[in-house]
Design a protein around this motif. Structure first.
Motif, PDB file in Angstrom:
ATOM      1  N   THR A 166       4.917  -8.150   7.426  1.00 20.63           N
ATOM      2  CA  THR A 166       3.797  -7.393   6.878  1.00 20.63           C
ATOM      3  C   THR A 166       2.613  -8.325   6.675  1.00 20.63           C
ATOM      4  O   THR A 166       2.760  -9.546   6.623  1.00 20.63           O
TER       5      THR A 166
ATOM      6  N   ASP B 190       1.999  -7.584   2.016  1.00 26.80           N
ATOM      7  CA  ASP B 190       2.931  -6.951   1.083  1.00 26.80           C
ATOM      8  C   ASP B 190       3.860  -7.993   0.477  1.00 26.80           C
ATOM      9  O   ASP B 190       4.376  -8.870   1.187  1.00 26.80           O
TER      10      ASP B 190
ATOM     11  N   VAL C  21       6.913  -1.685  -2.526  1.00 19.03           N
ATOM     12  CA  VAL C  21       5.551  -2.179  -2.693  1.00 19.03           C
ATOM     13  C   VAL C  21       4.753  -1.207  -3.574  1.00 19.03           C
ATOM     14  O   VAL C  21       4.812   0.014  -3.394  1.00 19.03           O
TER      15      VAL C  21
ATOM     16  N   SER D  16       4.605  -5.792  -8.024  1.00 17.02           N
ATOM     17  CA  SER D  16       4.589  -5.961  -6.572  1.00 17.02           C
ATOM     18  C   SER D  16       3.241  -5.497  -6.015  1.00 17.02           C
ATOM     19  O   SER D  16       2.595  -4.606  -6.572  1.00 17.02           O
TER      20      SER D  16
ATOM     21  N   GLY E   6       0.448  -5.079  -2.370  1.00 17.80           N
ATOM     22  CA  GLY E   6       0.340  -4.879  -0.931  1.00 17.80           C
ATOM     23  C   GLY E   6      -0.420  -3.623  -0.594  1.00 17.80           C
ATOM     24  O   GLY E   6      -0.746  -2.804  -1.461  1.00 17.80           O
TER      25      GLY E   6
ATOM     26  N   THR F 174       0.668  -1.578   2.080  1.00 16.50           N
ATOM     27  CA  THR F 174       1.552  -0.637   2.758  1.00 16.50           C
ATOM     28  C   THR F 174       2.211   0.288   1.736  1.00 16.50           C
ATOM     29  O   THR F 174       2.751  -0.179   0.729  1.00 16.50           O
TER      30      THR F 174
ATOM     31  N   GLU G  92      12.153  -2.768   4.384  1.00 17.70           N
ATOM     32  CA  GLU G  92      11.288  -3.751   3.736  1.00 17.70           C
ATOM     33  C   GLU G  92      12.042  -4.532   2.666  1.00 17.70           C
ATOM     34  O   GLU G  92      11.823  -5.740   2.504  1.00 17.70           O
TER      35      GLU G  92
END
Length: 474
Positions: A64, A67, A137, A142, A144, A146, A157
């Protein structure tokens, strides 16, 4: 409960008497990996008591662009317990695992509405190393760009992230590993375990067992709608539902065939129990109705909104059997009814008293614990104020992001994904590969009644290979 049904559950951890405590941050060179100093948590603001050594931060998801999942790893408090690793995941989807850390099983706890932490005498770090992960995500700390829209993407993921995590902490892979979590983690964990087992030749993780608490892991009808009326009767000494309303739930449960389904819950089972499909009426579920209020196939939004908060027996009957929720929507109707007569906590306008410490002016209802009142614990993540302090975020290597209990964007993105319930195939396959499975439910959880968990277990079919014979005594 059916105690016989529990006989296949593996014992996950040998519970001993762990005494003493690692000095606070005394040694960050424990043998988890050669280059992990940058993740070391060397102290926490306003924490004066001893904590196990810990490491935290963001690790990117391979493949990614930007992410990354956030983790917080705690060492076991006793050297003898450092050959085990618990990986803890909260549910949601999209709920931070730091809620489990600070409110359930971690070494620092926030009790009630307190904004100050205290040591947790029941911390799982007395038994094992414990790893908390915010996933997918967007969850917790966390980060990112996506947004996962399917369980398959979440699984892909997460496993990719595990490979990156173990690259940093390589010595953890050989430890006896237990994937544990609650609620929607009952979907995630079996799929994650399957990915680990399928890739064991590439990355040999010593996965010993999974543990699912109050899990959403089976046929949704079996877990919620089929057992709801019986559960309400069982717990009515607490819920105090009037006789006329209770009669509606009982009558419709019988008419929908739910009583006959529960009547087949005998041990040993006589065969697969047929569960009515889709009693909530997928075509008319609330999410789709709100997304497409003008759909020609849906009843009017206005007419259905009137049933979102039923308070009378007639309204409860219309909600269960009407076109808005489905032909036999006992589950959602029970949530709506109880939330209407015992409203959820809503903080009053700000005053000189912090809103989170102000008692609710109304009674309240908590679908996760029917004996609890949201007024006594209105904040689902009491540690949020502490974790969001810049000094705390810096200490635990967290990004400059405001953490909340659950991320509704993550939940909404995954709401339409109909992953195959893991109890139907994934869990039997794990058992066949000698991965232990432990399932537990509390009897005060209305969202996922324990009777539904029992029905799902009763309806599972699996084959565990016979153990090799023990060697003859010398």
């Amino acid at each position: 409960m059916f105690p016989e049904l529990l006989c296949v559950f593996a014992t996950l951890i040998a519970f001993g008497n762990a005494q003493g405590c690692v000095a606070p941050y005394a040694n960050q060179s424990l043998p988890f990996g050669p280059n992990i100093t940058r993740y070391a948590v060397t102290g926490l603001p306003d924490v004066s008591y001893s904590l196990p050594n810990s490491w935290a931060g963001l690790i990117g998801i391979p493949g990614t662009q930007d992410d990354a999942l956030y983790f917080w790893l705690f060492a076991a408090e006793q050297q003898a317990q450092r050959n085990k690793l618990i990986i803890w995941l909260n549910g949601g989807p999209g709920c931070t695992s730091l809620a489990g850390l600070t409110g359930e099983n971690g070494p620092l706890a926030f009790y009630g509405n307190s904004t100050a932490s205290a040591p947790n005498p029941y911390s799982w770090t007395k038994l094992s190393n414990v790893l908390y992960i915010d996933q997918p995500v967007g969850t917790g700390f966390s980060t990112g760009s996506t947004q996962a829209t399917s369980n398959a993407q979440v699984t892909e993921e997460f496993y990719a992230w595990l490979t990156a995590f173990y690259a940093q902490f390589p010595r953890l892979a050989a430890m006896d590993t237990y994937l544990m979590g609650e609620s929607f983690a009952g979907v995630n964990i079996p799929y994650f375990a399957q990915a680990i087992m399928e890739n064991s030749e590439t990355l040999p993780i010593n996965l010993r067992a999974i543990s699912l608490g109050d899990p959403f892991f089976g046929n949704p009808a079996a877990m919620v709608d089929v057992p709801m009326a019986r559960y309400l009767n069982e717990q009515n000494h607490i819920l105090d539902i009037p006789d006329d309303v209770m009669s509606v739930f009982n009558t419709t449960s019988s008419a929908c065939g739910f009583d006959s389904v529960l009547g087949n819950m005998t041990y040993p089972p006589h065969g697969t129990i047929t569960v009515p499909g889709d009693p909530e009426g997928e075509s008319y579920d609330r999410a789709k109705r709100q997304a497409s209020p003008n759909s020609s196939s849906s009843p009017s939004s206005a007419s259905c909104s009137a049933l979102n908060s039923p308070t009378t027996a007639a309204q409860v009957s219309d909600s269960i059997t009407g076109p808005c929720l489905g032909p036999c929507a006992t589950g959602t109707t029970a949530y709506d009814y109880l939330s209407a007569i015992y409203p959820w906590y809503e903080p009053p306008p700000p005053t000189s008293i912090p809103p989170l410490l102000t008692p609710s002016p109304l009674p309240s209802f908590d679908i996760f614990d029917i004996t609890s009142t949201c007024a006594t614990n209105p904040n689902p993540l009491p540690a949020a104020d502490y974790l969001n302090q810049p000094a705390v975020r810096a200490a635990i290597h967290a990004p400059a992001k405001t953490i909340t209990d659950c991320n509704s964007t993550v939940q909404d993105a995954l709401a339409g994904d109909a992953a195959t319930p893991p109890a139907e195939a994934i869990i039997p396959a794990l058992l066949a590969r000698r991965v232990g499975v432990h399932v537990y439910s509390g009897d005060r959880d209305l969202l996922l009644p324990h009777l539904g968990t029992e029905l799902v277990i009763q309806n599972m079919t699996w084959c565990v290979p016979a153990s090799p014979p023990l060697p003859s005594p010398a």
